[in-house]
Design a protein around this motif. Structure first.
Motif, PDB file in Angstrom:
ATOM      1  N   LEU A 192      -6.227   8.883  -8.151  1.00 26.70           N
ATOM      2  CA  LEU A 192      -6.476   9.413  -6.637  1.00 26.70           C
ATOM      3  C   LEU A 192      -6.802  10.328  -6.019  1.00 26.70           C
ATOM      4  CD1 LEU A 192      -5.433   8.058  -3.724  1.00 26.70           C
ATOM      5  CD2 LEU A 192      -2.706   9.845  -4.442  1.00 26.70           C
ATOM      6  N   SER A 218      -1.973  -3.475 -10.522  1.00 31.95           N
ATOM      7  CA  SER A 218      -2.228  -3.936  -8.840  1.00 31.95           C
ATOM      8  C   SER A 218      -1.775  -3.105  -7.860  1.00 31.95           C
ATOM      9  CB  SER A 218      -0.902  -4.777  -8.319  1.00 31.95           C
ATOM     10  OG  SER A 218      -0.936  -5.760  -7.040  1.00 31.95           O
ATOM     11  N   LEU A 219      -1.160  -2.034  -8.402  1.00 26.97           N
ATOM     12  CA  LEU A 219      -0.381  -0.540  -7.874  1.00 26.97           C
ATOM     13  C   LEU A 219      -2.031  -0.364  -8.046  1.00 26.97           C
ATOM     14  CD1 LEU A 219       1.646   1.429  -7.398  1.00 26.97           C
ATOM     15  CD2 LEU A 219       1.662   2.863  -9.166  1.00 26.97           C
ATOM     16  N   VAL A 220      -2.764   0.658  -8.395  1.00 30.92           N
ATOM     17  CA  VAL A 220      -4.052   1.200  -8.627  1.00 30.92           C
ATOM     18  C   VAL A 220      -4.629   0.630  -7.396  1.00 30.92           C
ATOM     19  CG1 VAL A 220      -6.311   1.343 -10.024  1.00 30.92           C
ATOM     20  CG2 VAL A 220      -4.259   2.098 -10.680  1.00 30.92           C
ATOM     21  N   HIS A 251      -4.038  -1.335  -5.111  1.00 27.50           N
ATOM     22  CA  HIS A 251      -3.514  -1.456  -3.523  1.00 27.50           C
ATOM     23  C   HIS A 251      -3.846   0.334  -2.707  1.00 27.50           C
ATOM     24  CE1 HIS A 251      -1.827  -5.270  -2.192  1.00 27.50           C
ATOM     25  NE2 HIS A 251      -1.862  -5.371  -3.576  1.00 27.50           N
ATOM     26  N   LEU A 252      -3.286   1.422  -4.057  1.00 22.58           N
ATOM     27  CA  LEU A 252      -3.418   2.675  -3.891  1.00 22.58           C
ATOM     28  C   LEU A 252      -4.479   3.102  -3.682  1.00 22.58           C
ATOM     29  CD1 LEU A 252      -1.869   5.025  -3.849  1.00 22.58           C
ATOM     30  CD2 LEU A 252      -1.925   5.518  -5.960  1.00 22.58           C
ATOM     31  N   HIS A 253      -5.630   2.675  -3.851  1.00 26.17           N
ATOM     32  CA  HIS A 253      -7.158   3.436  -3.470  1.00 26.17           C
ATOM     33  C   HIS A 253      -7.433   2.965  -2.300  1.00 26.17           C
ATOM     34  CE1 HIS A 253      -9.051   4.684  -8.064  1.00 26.17           C
ATOM     35  NE2 HIS A 253      -7.330   4.981  -7.887  1.00 26.17           N
ATOM     36  N   ALA A 254      -6.897   1.269  -2.086  1.00 25.21           N
ATOM     37  CA  ALA A 254      -7.599   0.654  -0.766  1.00 25.21           C
ATOM     38  C   ALA A 254      -6.286   1.832   0.225  1.00 25.21           C
ATOM     39  CB  ALA A 254      -6.801  -1.056  -0.852  1.00 25.21           C
ATOM     40  N   PHE A 255      -5.276   1.682  -0.100  1.00 22.87           N
ATOM     41  CA  PHE A 255      -4.581   2.539   0.788  1.00 22.87           C
ATOM     42  C   PHE A 255      -5.638   3.962   0.855  1.00 22.87           C
ATOM     43  CE2 PHE A 255      -1.824   6.079   1.384  1.00 22.87           C
ATOM     44  CZ  PHE A 255      -1.927   6.952   2.481  1.00 22.87           C
ATOM     45  N   ALA A 256      -5.491   5.182  -0.145  1.00 24.02           N
ATOM     46  CA  ALA A 256      -6.432   5.853   0.237  1.00 24.02           C
ATOM     47  C   ALA A 256      -7.796   5.967   0.748  1.00 24.02           C
ATOM     48  CB  ALA A 256      -6.873   6.668  -1.055  1.00 24.02           C
ATOM     49  N   ARG A 257      -9.031   4.875   0.907  1.00 24.61           N
ATOM     50  CA  ARG A 257      -9.617   4.860   1.365  1.00 24.61           C
ATOM     51  C   ARG A 257     -10.339   4.457   2.673  1.00 24.61           C
ATOM     52  NH1 ARG A 257     -10.574   1.434  -3.317  1.00 24.61           N
ATOM     53  NH2 ARG A 257     -12.435   2.355  -4.433  1.00 24.61           N
ATOM     54  N   LEU A 305     -10.594   9.667  -6.633  1.00 24.43           N
ATOM     55  CA  LEU A 305     -11.223   9.658  -5.126  1.00 24.43           C
ATOM     56  C   LEU A 305     -10.931  10.339  -3.315  1.00 24.43           C
ATOM     57  CD1 LEU A 305     -11.502   6.801  -3.833  1.00 24.43           C
ATOM     58  CD2 LEU A 305      -8.986   5.668  -4.142  1.00 24.43           C
ATOM     59  N   PHE A 337       1.710  -4.657  -2.311  1.00 22.64           N
ATOM     60  CA  PHE A 337       1.254  -4.815  -3.535  1.00 22.64           C
ATOM     61  C   PHE A 337       3.348  -5.030  -4.066  1.00 22.64           C
ATOM     62  CE2 PHE A 337       4.273  -2.193  -6.604  1.00 22.64           C
ATOM     63  CZ  PHE A 337       3.885  -2.106  -8.060  1.00 22.64           C
ATOM     64  N   SER A 385      -0.488   1.942   7.490  1.00 19.71           N
ATOM     65  CA  SER A 385      -1.183   1.357   6.437  1.00 19.71           C
ATOM     66  C   SER A 385      -0.471   1.106   5.246  1.00 19.71           C
ATOM     67  CB  SER A 385      -2.855   2.786   6.179  1.00 19.71           C
ATOM     68  OG  SER A 385      -3.338   2.075   5.161  1.00 19.71           O
ATOM     69  N   VAL A 413       2.672  -8.582  -6.855  1.00 18.10           N
ATOM     70  CA  VAL A 413       3.346  -8.423  -8.121  1.00 18.10           C
ATOM     71  C   VAL A 413       4.331  -9.414  -8.366  1.00 18.10           C
ATOM     72  CG1 VAL A 413       1.761  -7.164  -8.802  1.00 18.10           C
ATOM     73  CG2 VAL A 413       4.457  -6.526  -7.727  1.00 18.10           C
ATOM     74  N   LEU A 435     -14.509  10.271  -1.137  1.00 22.67           N
ATOM     75  CA  LEU A 435     -13.866  10.623   0.116  1.00 22.67           C
ATOM     76  C   LEU A 435     -13.820  11.810   1.310  1.00 22.67           C
ATOM     77  CD1 LEU A 435     -10.909   7.957  -0.260  1.00 22.67           C
ATOM     78  CD2 LEU A 435     -13.291   7.709   0.555  1.00 22.67           C
ATOM     79  N   HIS A 471       0.017  -1.563   2.711  1.00 21.98           N
ATOM     80  CA  HIS A 471      -0.054  -1.429   1.254  1.00 21.98           C
ATOM     81  C   HIS A 471       0.436  -1.979   0.343  1.00 21.98           C
ATOM     82  CE1 HIS A 471      -4.714  -1.766   1.666  1.00 21.98           C
ATOM     83  NE2 HIS A 471      -4.916  -1.194   2.353  1.00 21.98           N
TER      84      HIS A 471
END
Lengths: 294, 294
Positions: free
Chosen positions: B82, A33-35, A37-43, B85, B41, B33, B45, B89, B37
């Motif tokens: 990250l 879940s952390l990965v 959300h962390l990736h979604a945030f960066a995107r 990523l 998260f 953001s 969980v 980006l 997120h």
């Protein structure tokens, strides 16, 4: 890469696949879940390399600011509302128990056991005298003898003992045991609003986001009794100006109290703490994501 | 609270409202953001208080592990994918330029300028000799004279100079300037696979999630030229066993090279680096979330 797919979605899948073999089921669930959300945030924000490096420097300094008496990452969690969210997710105050609040970074586990009726102020630093009459009961209203209330607060200068060379260790801290009627009392001074430590990276972040560092005046308490679920809670001064903008999102309106003026001078607070009985583990588990194991 | 609403959604709204006055527009966007997120998260969980405290301890130790020569938060970002990523980006390799990769935590900005043709190995630590013939060109194929290639790699023992008391500072590092034909060359040894530093908290997290710490063998390079966009990239050894499971998700298959056997012994690599011209700022901006300002 499909055009419908977010940028570098295959990278996120690769990372998730790499941690899929995590032996501990709960860690696997949390990390996945952390990965995500962390990736979604960066995107979502199109995070740039200099911004990532600024975050690395911020986190490094946050770690270096931590000492035995200062936990800057707890402050960060508190000021982002994460600590209060975790408290809520834990089912705070369910079943008629006293609502819980965040612990905060200034709890010290070895406060002295003091006799009921005595003062937790070991030095006179001024302030308005306050007498607290406490009572601990279970959710059925029965008094709990032998319960322990562990209380702590700031001095009138807005500092906890651990922040202040002018206060002896354990000043304005104490543990009190309830009597046969579930009662205890202690003398103290009226708590004051105070700024959280804002000379470090978290303070800089507060200023950069247009926020003040003030906490509404309060007294912390951890109340425990054998056979019951402990509660970490806080009593707030209902007359405090920061109740609506507490820097760590720690105020629950139902925990705000108006201190009464005592006839002989000073202030008085009568407070009942209510503890839920410890249920069998299966019923007592906090709400959380379902596990797949039996 | 409505039954359709996630737990403590009002708390998330309160935190977002509190940071809504952030003066800097970009910081406001990033922080909002991040809060959304981070809270999502924790909700997903059902994050528990002891888990939050474990995270606090982990991050504190990560900060304390950072030194002048070791950046544990960069390692954490790298191992969570990250960093790669953020690289993606940034529009890595757009417009025909050499694909970029993550910088990694071992870059040192002040590597010596060395004469073309010389060796970057200042001490003999064994290893297979490798001659690198480099060329720098623009995206139209024109050679770029006066470009600088800043290269660095591990010794045959798998360590960078900054990790190894047996290597002099700047061993296996060097900056090379291209000649009129855009060419440079240097002698080195074949890079080897190596474990990222795994004696700290990031190493523990790798083990707990069933992962190995190995990076595929590679040579780093930052290539820059006046009027062109610099590229941070990496050349990988196509024969390395960790190409498919690089611990920091840093491998791009299109950057893997088979080192040729030279007739006189040793290995040889011929590599062209391609840089895109610096466009006017409006066209050169990296893809990111839209701003509302004109």
């Amino acid at each position: 890469m499909s055009h419908d797919e977010p940028i570098a979605e295959d990278l996120t899948r690769t990372v998730l696949a790499r941690i899929a073999a995590t032996p501990d089921e709960r860690l696997r669930e949390v990390m996945a879940s952390l990965v995500r959300h962390l990736h979604a945030f960066a995107r979502d924000v199109g995070l740039r390399e200099p911004e990532l490096m600024a975050a690395v420097r911020f986190l490094t300094e946050t770690g270096r600011t931590c000492t035995e008496d200062r936990q800057e990452f707890v402050l960060l969690s508190d000021t982002l509302g994460l600590s209060s969210l975790v408290d809520e997710l834990g089912g705070a105050g369910a079943g008629g128990a006293t609502p819980s609040t965040i612990l905060g970074p200034f709890y010290v586990p070895d406060a002295p056991l003091r006799a009921s009726g005595t003062s937790i102020a070991d030095v006179d630093l001024g302030g308005e005298p306050l007498l607290v009459d406490g009572e601990v009961a279970d959710t059925a209203g029965r008094p709990l003898a032998g319960a322990v209330a562990d209380v702590w607060q700031t001095a009138p200068n807005g500092r906890y003992d651990v922040q202040d060379p002018d206060q002896p260790r354990h000043n304005l801290r104490g543990r009190f045991r309830t009597d046969a009627e579930g009662r205890f009392s202690f003398r103290t001074v009226r708590p004051v609003s105070y700024p959280i430590p804002d000379d470090g990276p978290v303070g800089r972040l507060l200023r950069a986001t247009g926020r003040h560092p003030w906490r509404a005046a309060h007294i912390h308490a951890i109340v425990s009794a054998p056979g019951h679920r402990s509660v970490t809670t806080t009593v707030f001064d209902a007359e405090d100006g920061y109740l609506g903008s507490d820097a760590v999102f720690g105020v629950k309106p139902e925990l705000a109290r108006t201190f009464e003026r005592a006839p002989g001078g000073g202030l008085r607070l009568t407070e009942r703490f209510t503890l839920a009985p410890l249920a069998p583990p299966a019923q007592n588990e906090r709400p959380m994501a379902k596990r797949s194991s039996p």
